[in-house]
Write a protein that holds these residues in place. Structure first.
Motif, PDB file in Angstrom:
ATOM      1  N   ALA A  40       0.835  -1.200   0.000  1.00  0.00           N
ATOM      2  CA  ALA A  40       0.000   0.000   0.000  1.00  0.00           C
ATOM      3  C   ALA A  40       0.870   1.250   0.000  1.00  0.00           C
ATOM      4  N   ALA A  41       1.916   1.256   0.810  1.00  0.00           N
ATOM      5  CA  ALA A  41       2.817   2.405   0.868  1.00  0.00           C
ATOM      6  C   ALA A  41       3.481   2.638  -0.475  1.00  0.00           C
ATOM      7  N   GLU A  42       3.877   1.581  -1.138  1.00  0.00           N
ATOM      8  CA  GLU A  42       4.511   1.706  -2.447  1.00  0.00           C
ATOM      9  C   GLU A  42       3.527   2.228  -3.483  1.00  0.00           C
ATOM     10  N   LEU A  43       2.291   1.754  -3.426  1.00  0.00           N
ATOM     11  CA  LEU A  43       1.283   2.182  -4.403  1.00  0.00           C
ATOM     12  C   LEU A  43       0.972   3.668  -4.275  1.00  0.00           C
ATOM     13  N   VAL A  44       0.829   4.142  -3.059  1.00  0.00           N
ATOM     14  CA  VAL A  44       0.523   5.558  -2.853  1.00  0.00           C
ATOM     15  C   VAL A  44       1.634   6.431  -3.429  1.00  0.00           C
ATOM     16  N   ASP A  45       2.857   5.965  -3.340  1.00  0.00           N
ATOM     17  CA  ASP A  45       3.992   6.716  -3.885  1.00  0.00           C
ATOM     18  C   ASP A  45       4.035   6.656  -5.408  1.00  0.00           C
ATOM     19  N   LYS A  46       3.376   5.677  -5.995  1.00  0.00           N
ATOM     20  CA  LYS A  46       3.438   5.493  -7.445  1.00  0.00           C
ATOM     21  C   LYS A  46       2.235   6.069  -8.191  1.00  0.00           C
ATOM     22  N   ILE A  47       1.120   6.247  -7.484  1.00  0.00           N
ATOM     23  CA  ILE A  47      -0.105   6.713  -8.132  1.00  0.00           C
ATOM     24  C   ILE A  47      -0.204   8.231  -8.060  1.00  0.00           C
ATOM     25  N   ASP A  48      -0.464   8.856  -9.189  1.00  0.00           N
ATOM     26  CA  ASP A  48      -0.609  10.312  -9.278  1.00  0.00           C
ATOM     27  C   ASP A  48      -2.046  10.674  -8.906  1.00  0.00           C
ATOM     28  N   TYR A  49      -2.231  11.051  -7.643  1.00  0.00           N
ATOM     29  CA  TYR A  49      -3.579  11.345  -7.137  1.00  0.00           C
ATOM     30  C   TYR A  49      -3.434  12.241  -5.911  1.00  0.00           C
ATOM     31  N   ASP A  50      -4.398  13.127  -5.715  1.00  0.00           N
ATOM     32  CA  ASP A  50      -4.350  14.036  -4.563  1.00  0.00           C
ATOM     33  C   ASP A  50      -4.919  13.338  -3.330  1.00  0.00           C
ATOM     34  N   PHE A  51      -4.115  12.511  -2.711  1.00  0.00           N
ATOM     35  CA  PHE A  51      -4.552  11.793  -1.516  1.00  0.00           C
ATOM     36  C   PHE A  51      -4.764  12.728  -0.331  1.00  0.00           C
ATOM     37  N   SER A  52      -4.171  13.917  -0.375  1.00  0.00           N
ATOM     38  CA  SER A  52      -4.248  14.839   0.768  1.00  0.00           C
ATOM     39  C   SER A  52      -5.678  15.249   1.090  1.00  0.00           C
ATOM     40  N   LYS A  53      -6.595  15.130   0.122  1.00  0.00           N
ATOM     41  CA  LYS A  53      -7.975  15.535   0.386  1.00  0.00           C
ATOM     42  C   LYS A  53      -8.661  14.611   1.389  1.00  0.00           C
ATOM     43  N   PHE A  54      -8.022  13.493   1.717  1.00  0.00           N
ATOM     44  CA  PHE A  54      -8.571  12.576   2.712  1.00  0.00           C
ATOM     45  C   PHE A  54      -7.960  12.775   4.093  1.00  0.00           C
ATOM     46  N   ASP A  55      -7.001  13.676   4.213  1.00  0.00           N
ATOM     47  CA  ASP A  55      -6.271  13.833   5.475  1.00  0.00           C
ATOM     48  C   ASP A  55      -7.158  14.248   6.650  1.00  0.00           C
ATOM     49  N   SER A  56      -8.237  14.952   6.361  1.00  0.00           N
ATOM     50  CA  SER A  56      -9.119  15.403   7.442  1.00  0.00           C
ATOM     51  C   SER A  56     -10.041  14.289   7.942  1.00  0.00           C
ATOM     52  N   GLY A  57     -10.046  13.164   7.263  1.00  0.00           N
ATOM     53  CA  GLY A  57     -10.957  12.074   7.632  1.00  0.00           C
ATOM     54  C   GLY A  57     -10.396  11.198   8.735  1.00  0.00           C
ATOM     55  N   LYS A  58     -10.276  11.748   9.922  1.00  0.00           N
ATOM     56  CA  LYS A  58      -9.685  11.000  11.042  1.00  0.00           C
ATOM     57  C   LYS A  58     -10.551   9.813  11.455  1.00  0.00           C
ATOM     58  N   GLY A  59     -11.878   9.985  11.376  1.00  0.00           N
ATOM     59  CA  GLY A  59     -12.761   8.872  11.711  1.00  0.00           C
ATOM     60  C   GLY A  59     -12.610   7.729  10.728  1.00  0.00           C
ATOM     61  N   SER A  60     -12.558   8.067   9.438  1.00  0.00           N
ATOM     62  CA  SER A  60     -12.370   7.041   8.414  1.00  0.00           C
ATOM     63  C   SER A  60     -11.020   6.361   8.564  1.00  0.00           C
ATOM     64  N   GLU A  61     -10.017   7.140   8.880  1.00  0.00           N
ATOM     65  CA  GLU A  61      -8.676   6.577   9.040  1.00  0.00           C
ATOM     66  C   GLU A  61      -8.658   5.526  10.146  1.00  0.00           C
ATOM     67  N   LEU A  62      -9.238   5.857  11.274  1.00  0.00           N
ATOM     68  CA  LEU A  62      -9.282   4.917  12.380  1.00  0.00           C
ATOM     69  C   LEU A  62     -10.151   3.710  12.034  1.00  0.00           C
ATOM     70  N   GLY A  63     -11.237   3.969  11.321  1.00  0.00           N
ATOM     71  CA  GLY A  63     -12.117   2.880  10.912  1.00  0.00           C
ATOM     72  C   GLY A  63     -11.435   1.917   9.957  1.00  0.00           C
ATOM     73  N   VAL A  64     -10.689   2.456   9.000  1.00  0.00           N
ATOM     74  CA  VAL A  64      -9.980   1.609   8.036  1.00  0.00           C
ATOM     75  C   VAL A  64      -8.944   0.734   8.739  1.00  0.00           C
ATOM     76  N   ILE A  65      -8.195   1.328   9.651  1.00  0.00           N
ATOM     77  CA  ILE A  65      -7.175   0.546  10.349  1.00  0.00           C
ATOM     78  C   ILE A  65      -7.827  -0.512  11.225  1.00  0.00           C
ATOM     79  N   SER A  66      -8.911  -0.157  11.901  1.00  0.00           N
ATOM     80  CA  SER A  66      -9.624  -1.131  12.737  1.00  0.00           C
ATOM     81  C   SER A  66     -10.157  -2.276  11.892  1.00  0.00           C
ATOM     82  N   ARG A  67     -10.755  -1.937  10.772  1.00  0.00           N
ATOM     83  CA  ARG A  67     -11.289  -2.953   9.850  1.00  0.00           C
ATOM     84  C   ARG A  67     -10.183  -3.870   9.343  1.00  0.00           C
ATOM     85  N   THR A  68      -9.052  -3.280   9.030  1.00  0.00           N
ATOM     86  CA  THR A  68      -7.921  -4.065   8.520  1.00  0.00           C
ATOM     87  C   THR A  68      -7.402  -5.031   9.578  1.00  0.00           C
ATOM     88  N   VAL A  69      -7.268  -4.543  10.804  1.00  0.00           N
ATOM     89  CA  VAL A  69      -6.801  -5.397  11.898  1.00  0.00           C
ATOM     90  C   VAL A  69      -7.777  -6.558  12.116  1.00  0.00           C
TER      91      VAL A  69
END
Length: 271
Positions: A40-69
């Motif tokens: 995932a880390a490698e893909l984010v570095d390779k894909i040309d996309y404005d990922f920063s627009k998701f930075d404010s989504g702290k709830g989603s971030e925690l949810g994604v990590i919880s779901r992944t675990v």
């Protein structure tokens, strides 16, 4: 494999796969991250996309990590108990769980629309006993591409909320038609949350919309007589472990609040 950033083309709903990809990459780059998803880390570095627009989504971030675990743990448990099982990652996006887990003798199928599978093939290395199926999950021919009909596990995260209820029923019937017995691990969103896409902290930054939710995960069993509710794993339980915030700890203890959080519902589906 590409070496420089490259633009990709995805449909409106498919674009949302970049949200969990980004948050898994961010967590991986932390010194004490809860997951390690190097791909995932490698893909984010390779894909040309404005990922920063998701930075404010702290709830989603925690949810994604919880779901992944949760799913990393529970899918591995299933494989340990059924080492020669068949796993269908339905609406796989850029999920790399098949790389992180010990698959033993299991066969793993990543099923998604052609534009998603094209991106997977471009950026991700193939793994033994793992296969890509470039079809809609409503395409009645995809089970023909899955070899094996014993110990079938269907995993779907971040997908069902974009379907209508009729489409959910259609998909359940399609699976039931092709497998005498299967186990489903399905992410379920509360119906109230599904009505407020524009207020969502990350999906609102895309053109996708939620279409379906359900007030109680166990009620999904009412959609088909072959469905049997087994249990559920609520994201907030994992959030309370990952985050020391009082809100999460309280929510994990109070069922009324807890129920509004996404969860992985477990079902047995028989013909």
């Amino acid at each position: 494999m590409v070496t420089n950033t490259e633009k990709i083309t995805l449909g409106e709903v498919q674009e949302t796969l970049l949200i969990p990809l980004y948050f898994r990459a961010k967590e991986t780059k932390k010194e004490n991250g809860c997951i390690k998803d190097v791909e995932a880390a490698e893909l984010v570095d390779k894909i040309d996309y404005d990922f920063s627009k998701f930075d404010s989504g702290k709830g989603s971030e925690l949810g994604v990590i919880s779901r992944t675990v949760i799913l990393d743990r529970e899918v591995q448990n299933y494989i340990n108990e059924h080492p020669d099982c068949v796993i269908v990652n339905l609406g796989c996006g850029l999920c790399t769980r098949n790389v992180r887990l010990d698959l033993k003798q299991a066969k793993w199928y990543n099923l998604d629309l052609p534009d998603v599978i094209e991106v997977r093939k471009k950026f991700l290395k193939p793994k033994e006993n793992c296969y890509d199926i470039a079809k809609s999950c409503f395409d009645e021919t995809w089970p023909n591409d899955v070899k094996g009909d014993k110990d079938i596990l269907i995993v779907s995260e971040g997908v069902f909320m974009y379907f209508t209820e009729d489409q959910v029923k259609q998909l359940i019937q399609l699976i039931k038609k092709n497998y005498k017995k299967s186990t489903l691990y399905v992410e379920v969103m509360h119906s109230l949350m599904a009505k407020h896409t524009k207020q969502h902290d990350t999906v609102s930054n895309t053109n996708a919309s939620f279409n379906w939710g359900i007030s109680q995960a166990r009620d999904m069993a009412k959609l088909d007589p072959g469905l049997k509710y087994i249990t559920e794993w609520n994201f907030v339980d994992e959030m309370a472990v990952l985050n020391n915030g009082l809100l999460f700890k309280i929510s994990a203890k109070v069922n009324f609040f807890k129920n509004f959080c996404d969860k992985i519902a477990v079902f047995e589906l028989t013909q």
